[in-house]
Scaffold this active site. Structure first.
Site, PDB file in Angstrom:
ATOM      1  N   HIS A 152     -41.159  -2.689  18.410  1.00  0.00           N
ATOM      2  CA  HIS A 152     -41.968  -1.456  18.413  1.00  0.00           C
ATOM      3  C   HIS A 152     -41.517  -0.542  19.548  1.00  0.00           C
ATOM      4  O   HIS A 152     -41.283  -1.034  20.643  1.00  0.00           O
ATOM      5  CB  HIS A 152     -43.445  -1.824  18.597  1.00  0.00           C
ATOM      6  CG  HIS A 152     -44.323  -0.620  18.711  1.00  0.00           C
ATOM      7  ND1 HIS A 152     -44.719   0.105  17.609  1.00  0.00           N
ATOM      8  CD2 HIS A 152     -44.848   0.002  19.802  1.00  0.00           C
ATOM      9  CE1 HIS A 152     -45.476   1.121  18.013  1.00  0.00           C
ATOM     10  NE2 HIS A 152     -45.563   1.080  19.343  1.00  0.00           N
TER      11      HIS A 152
ATOM     12  N   GLU B 191       0.865  -1.205   0.000  1.00  0.00           N
ATOM     13  CA  GLU B 191       0.000   0.000   0.000  1.00  0.00           C
ATOM     14  C   GLU B 191       0.888   1.236   0.000  1.00  0.00           C
ATOM     15  O   GLU B 191       1.741   1.398   0.857  1.00  0.00           O
ATOM     16  CB  GLU B 191      -0.922  -0.027   1.218  1.00  0.00           C
ATOM     17  CG  GLU B 191      -1.663   1.278   1.492  1.00  0.00           C
ATOM     18  CD  GLU B 191      -2.497   1.802   0.325  1.00  0.00           C
ATOM     19  OE1 GLU B 191      -3.412   1.096  -0.116  1.00  0.00           O
ATOM     20  OE2 GLU B 191      -2.218   2.929  -0.138  1.00  0.00           O
ATOM     21  N   LYS B 192       0.627   2.133  -0.957  1.00  0.00           N
ATOM     22  CA  LYS B 192       1.487   3.318  -1.092  1.00  0.00           C
ATOM     23  C   LYS B 192       1.120   4.435  -0.116  1.00  0.00           C
ATOM     24  O   LYS B 192       1.934   5.281   0.207  1.00  0.00           O
ATOM     25  CB  LYS B 192       1.452   3.844  -2.531  1.00  0.00           C
ATOM     26  CG  LYS B 192       0.091   4.342  -2.998  1.00  0.00           C
ATOM     27  CD  LYS B 192       0.150   4.761  -4.454  1.00  0.00           C
ATOM     28  CE  LYS B 192      -1.202   4.957  -5.089  1.00  0.00           C
ATOM     29  NZ  LYS B 192      -1.967   6.094  -4.676  1.00  0.00           N
TER      30      LYS B 192
HETATM   31  P1  FAD Z   1      -9.625   1.821  -2.432  1.00  0.00           P
HETATM   32  O1  FAD Z   1     -10.330   2.025  -1.160  1.00  0.00           O
HETATM   33  O2  FAD Z   1      -9.545   2.944  -3.401  1.00  0.00           O
HETATM   34  O3  FAD Z   1      -8.147   1.346  -2.060  1.00  0.00           O
HETATM   35  C1  FAD Z   1      -7.175   1.138  -3.015  1.00  0.00           C
HETATM   36  C2  FAD Z   1      -5.832   1.336  -2.369  1.00  0.00           C
HETATM   37  O4  FAD Z   1      -4.821   0.886  -3.255  1.00  0.00           O
HETATM   38  C3  FAD Z   1      -5.507   2.804  -2.082  1.00  0.00           C
HETATM   39  O5  FAD Z   1      -5.193   2.952  -0.716  1.00  0.00           O
HETATM   40  C4  FAD Z   1      -4.304   3.115  -2.965  1.00  0.00           C
HETATM   41  O6  FAD Z   1      -3.384   4.001  -2.354  1.00  0.00           O
HETATM   42  C5  FAD Z   1      -3.696   1.735  -3.142  1.00  0.00           C
HETATM   43  N1  FAD Z   1      -2.912   1.561  -4.372  1.00  0.00           N
HETATM   44  C6  FAD Z   1      -3.340   1.726  -5.649  1.00  0.00           C
HETATM   45  N2  FAD Z   1      -2.364   1.406  -6.512  1.00  0.00           N
HETATM   46  C7  FAD Z   1      -1.294   1.043  -5.768  1.00  0.00           C
HETATM   47  C8  FAD Z   1       0.016   0.620  -6.097  1.00  0.00           C
HETATM   48  N3  FAD Z   1       0.405   0.474  -7.364  1.00  0.00           N
HETATM   49  N4  FAD Z   1       0.853   0.342  -5.080  1.00  0.00           N
HETATM   50  C9  FAD Z   1       0.466   0.459  -3.790  1.00  0.00           C
HETATM   51  N5  FAD Z   1      -0.757   0.853  -3.428  1.00  0.00           N
HETATM   52  C10 FAD Z   1      -1.639   1.136  -4.402  1.00  0.00           C
HETATM   53  N6  FAD Z   1     -18.700   3.233  -0.503  1.00  0.00           N
HETATM   54  C11 FAD Z   1     -19.618   2.733   0.345  1.00  0.00           C
HETATM   55  O7  FAD Z   1     -19.890   1.534   0.303  1.00  0.00           O
HETATM   56  N7  FAD Z   1     -20.271   3.531   1.244  1.00  0.00           N
HETATM   57  C12 FAD Z   1     -20.012   4.852   1.327  1.00  0.00           C
HETATM   58  O8  FAD Z   1     -20.602   5.541   2.151  1.00  0.00           O
HETATM   59  C13 FAD Z   1     -19.047   5.410   0.455  1.00  0.00           C
HETATM   60  N8  FAD Z   1     -18.755   6.724   0.515  1.00  0.00           N
HETATM   61  C14 FAD Z   1     -17.795   7.233  -0.323  1.00  0.00           C
HETATM   62  C15 FAD Z   1     -17.546   8.606  -0.253  1.00  0.00           C
HETATM   63  C16 FAD Z   1     -16.597   9.159  -1.101  1.00  0.00           C
HETATM   64  C17 FAD Z   1     -16.322  10.638  -1.015  1.00  0.00           C
HETATM   65  C18 FAD Z   1     -15.892   8.328  -2.013  1.00  0.00           C
HETATM   66  C19 FAD Z   1     -14.845   8.909  -2.913  1.00  0.00           C
HETATM   67  C20 FAD Z   1     -16.145   6.974  -2.081  1.00  0.00           C
HETATM   68  C21 FAD Z   1     -17.119   6.419  -1.247  1.00  0.00           C
HETATM   69  N9  FAD Z   1     -17.441   5.061  -1.292  1.00  0.00           N
HETATM   70  C22 FAD Z   1     -18.400   4.542  -0.458  1.00  0.00           C
HETATM   71  C23 FAD Z   1     -16.763   4.143  -2.222  1.00  0.00           C
HETATM   72  C24 FAD Z   1     -15.653   3.379  -1.491  1.00  0.00           C
HETATM   73  O9  FAD Z   1     -14.740   4.295  -0.925  1.00  0.00           O
HETATM   74  C25 FAD Z   1     -14.940   2.462  -2.471  1.00  0.00           C
HETATM   75  O10 FAD Z   1     -15.886   1.639  -3.125  1.00  0.00           O
HETATM   76  C26 FAD Z   1     -13.952   1.558  -1.748  1.00  0.00           C
HETATM   77  O11 FAD Z   1     -12.983   2.331  -1.071  1.00  0.00           O
HETATM   78  C27 FAD Z   1     -13.265   0.618  -2.738  1.00  0.00           C
HETATM   79  O12 FAD Z   1     -12.327  -0.157  -2.074  1.00  0.00           O
HETATM   80  P2  FAD Z   1     -11.036  -0.696  -2.852  1.00  0.00           P
HETATM   81  O13 FAD Z   1     -10.277  -1.516  -1.866  1.00  0.00           O
HETATM   82  O14 FAD Z   1     -11.427  -1.316  -4.111  1.00  0.00           O
HETATM   83  O15 FAD Z   1     -10.201   0.603  -3.255  1.00  0.00           O
END
Ligand code: FAD
Ligand code: NAI
Length: 454
Positions: free
Chosen positions: A441, A33-34
């Protein structure tokens, strides 16, 4: 080169849950994780947005307390403390994820991971000064905001004058007038926070409705609730440019300017898949998304892709379940992802939640359905607690077997109640069977029971 059983690329909900489950099963796991663990969800998405919304909701409710016999004077919002509190919540949860990784023996690497490809050592990923290899690779790099080539927009985002969700969740100084581009989930949640905090907010949305795929009836009620809070809308208006004065949009062939002293761009997110060596794997892609099947396998043997990276349903709870499905299959336990009953929630005030079929989606599938809806005011608890309630509960019932196939709600607690609706749908019980459920309720959830008797 350090050899592991599984390399997980990305430590958001998809990545950290996959790492935890695989570690708990005794696999040697490297999680790369970066940034901070927890990904978008914990650091700049789900959790910080809900912390801010709650502060603004307390502020708003305190101002409206007179009807409930609560008289307050000189109420102020301390935005420094709002952001401090949000940061404390985020830090506590990120620490919890770190502890979870430790407890399950996951080796966390705080570096950017670059996939070099497949060799006889397995899949090789370079992260900082170290190189790691494993026979299984779980891709979970998440998503990033879409910034289309609208004049002035990319430049504005690059120099920080136009916000994305990241900046909108960290502002200690409130703008006077905020223009939000996009009336989808982020736009609506952020508009709710800023409007309740006293900011003059306008949403410019190119469709003729807000909250895109949400049931029309529900989205219309939400629109009215926002207008009552003072939020203004430019619907059917496509943003065509961003200038120092504000946002340019087009309506009926005419270009107009909506003045702003701050702009938030919230017009969607796309899978983040570039510049990390994924092309070295020969993955099948659909635009920027990695194509997966219902086991979360990609076309490359041993490579899985979970969470926003596959672009299917970009929600944290989907990422969690996908991570479990992927790990179960890696461990040799058959498991499949079912996308048909994933709940969606918008955490505005009032809350909106839905699961299963809408009238439109059922119609498209050629299902014969009837829909019944009831005002939330039939719930005693709702009436006691909500000042301006025009919430509804709507059930979509399959006429053929008399089972509930969709539930859509707008009103307080909808986010908490929707799980019960999901259980009802997935149980495939008939309406007369569901009518026998005993609801506590007084709860707002009783509205489902009332609606079942219509
Ligand atoms: P992410 O959470 O995006 O994590 C990916 C990680 O990979 C990041 O930390 C990134 O730094 C890391 N990464 C990427 N490439 C590399 C690399 N090459 N090397 C090392 N690290 C890397 N969803 C809900 O269900 N409920 C909500 O209420 C909700 N609210 C949200 C509000 C906002 C403002 C936003 C933007 C999104 C929201 N979401 C919500 C969506 C939710 O955040 C995402 O669906 C979820 O975070 C996806 O998880 P993920 O693990 O796929 O990716
Ligand atoms: P979105 O897809 O929900 O909404 C984007 C909106 O922008 C659409 O309504 C679209 O019509 C509009 N739009 C696009 N181009 C435009 C233009 N040029 N001019 C005017 N309007 C334009 O995307 P959003 O809000 O950025 O959210 C991204 C994702 O984040 C969501 O799809 C969801 O996966 C996730 N999310 C989930 C939340 C939750 O579950 N509560 C909260 C926040 C985000």
């Amino acid at each position: 080169m350090m050899k592991a059983d599984i390399i997980v690329l990305g430590g958001g909900p998809g990545g950290y849950l996959a790492a935890e489950r695989a570690g708990a099963a005794g696999k040697k796991v490297v999680l790369i994780e970066k940034n901070a663990l927890g990904g978008t969800c914990l650091n700049e998405g789900c959790i910080p947005s809900k912390a801010l919304l709650n502060s603004a909701k307390i502020f708003q409710h305190a101002k409206e307390g007179a009807v409930f016999g609560v008289l307050t004077e000189d109420i102020k919002l301390d935005t420094e403390q709002v952001i401090n509190h949000k940061n404390q919540v985020v830090n506590a949860l990120v620490s919890g994820v770190c502890a979870m990784m430790d407890a399950n023996g996951v080796h966390v690497v705080s570096e950017f991971g670059y996939v070099e490809g497949k060799t006889e050592e397995g899949f090789v990923v370079k992260a900082g000064a170290e190189t790691y290899s494993a026979d299984t690779l779980i891709l979970a790099s998440g998503s990033v905001p879409v910034i289309p080539p609208i004049p002035g927009l990319k430049e504005g985002v690059a120099d920080g004058t136009v916000w994305t969700n990241r900046e909108a969740l960290d502002a200690t100084k409130l703008p006077e007038k905020l223009v939000v581009i996009g009336g989808g989930v982020i736009g609506l949640e952020m508009a709710s926070y800023y409007a309740m905090s006293g900011v003059n907010v306008t949403i410019v949305e190119m469709m003729d409705k807000i909250a895109g795929p949400m049931e029309r009836e529900v989205s219309d009620i939400l629109l009215r609730a926002y207008r009552r809070k003072g939020v203004k809308f430019k619907l059917g208006c496509k943003v065509t440019g961003v200038t120092p004065e504000g946002v340019l949009y087009e309506k009926n062939g005419e270009e107009k300017l909506e003045e702003a002293d701050q702009i938030l761009c919230a017009i969607g997110r796309r899978p983040y898949t570039e510049n990390m060596g994924l092309e070295n794997l020969g993955l099948e892609m659909n635009r920027s998304a990695v194509v997966t099947d219902d086991h979360l396998r990609t076309n490359v043997d041993g490579v899985y892709a979970v969470g926003d990276i596959n672009g299917k349903v970009m929600l944290a709870h989907t990422a969690y379940r996908e991570a479990e499905v992927a790990v179960n299959n890696i461990l040799g336990k058959e498991d499949r992802m079912d996308y048909s009953t994933i709940p969606s929630v918008i955490y505005t005030d009032p809350e909106v939640a839905g699961v299963g079929e809408s009238e439109e989606s059922a119609e498209k599938k050629g299902m014969k359905v009837r829909s019944v809806s009831l005002s939330m005011n039939y719930s005693g608890r709702y009436l006691a607690e909500v000042q301006q309630g025009d919430g509804i509960c709507k059930l979509i019932v399959n006429e053929e077997d008399n089972t509930v196939v969709g539930v859509h709600m707008i009103g307080s607690y909808a986010s908490e109640i929707i799980l019960a609706a999901e259980l009802m749908i997935t149980s495939h019980k008939t309406v007369p069977e569901l009518q026998k459920l005993v609801f506590p309720h007084p709860t707002v959830g009783e509205i489902i029971r009332e609606t079942l008797f219509l």
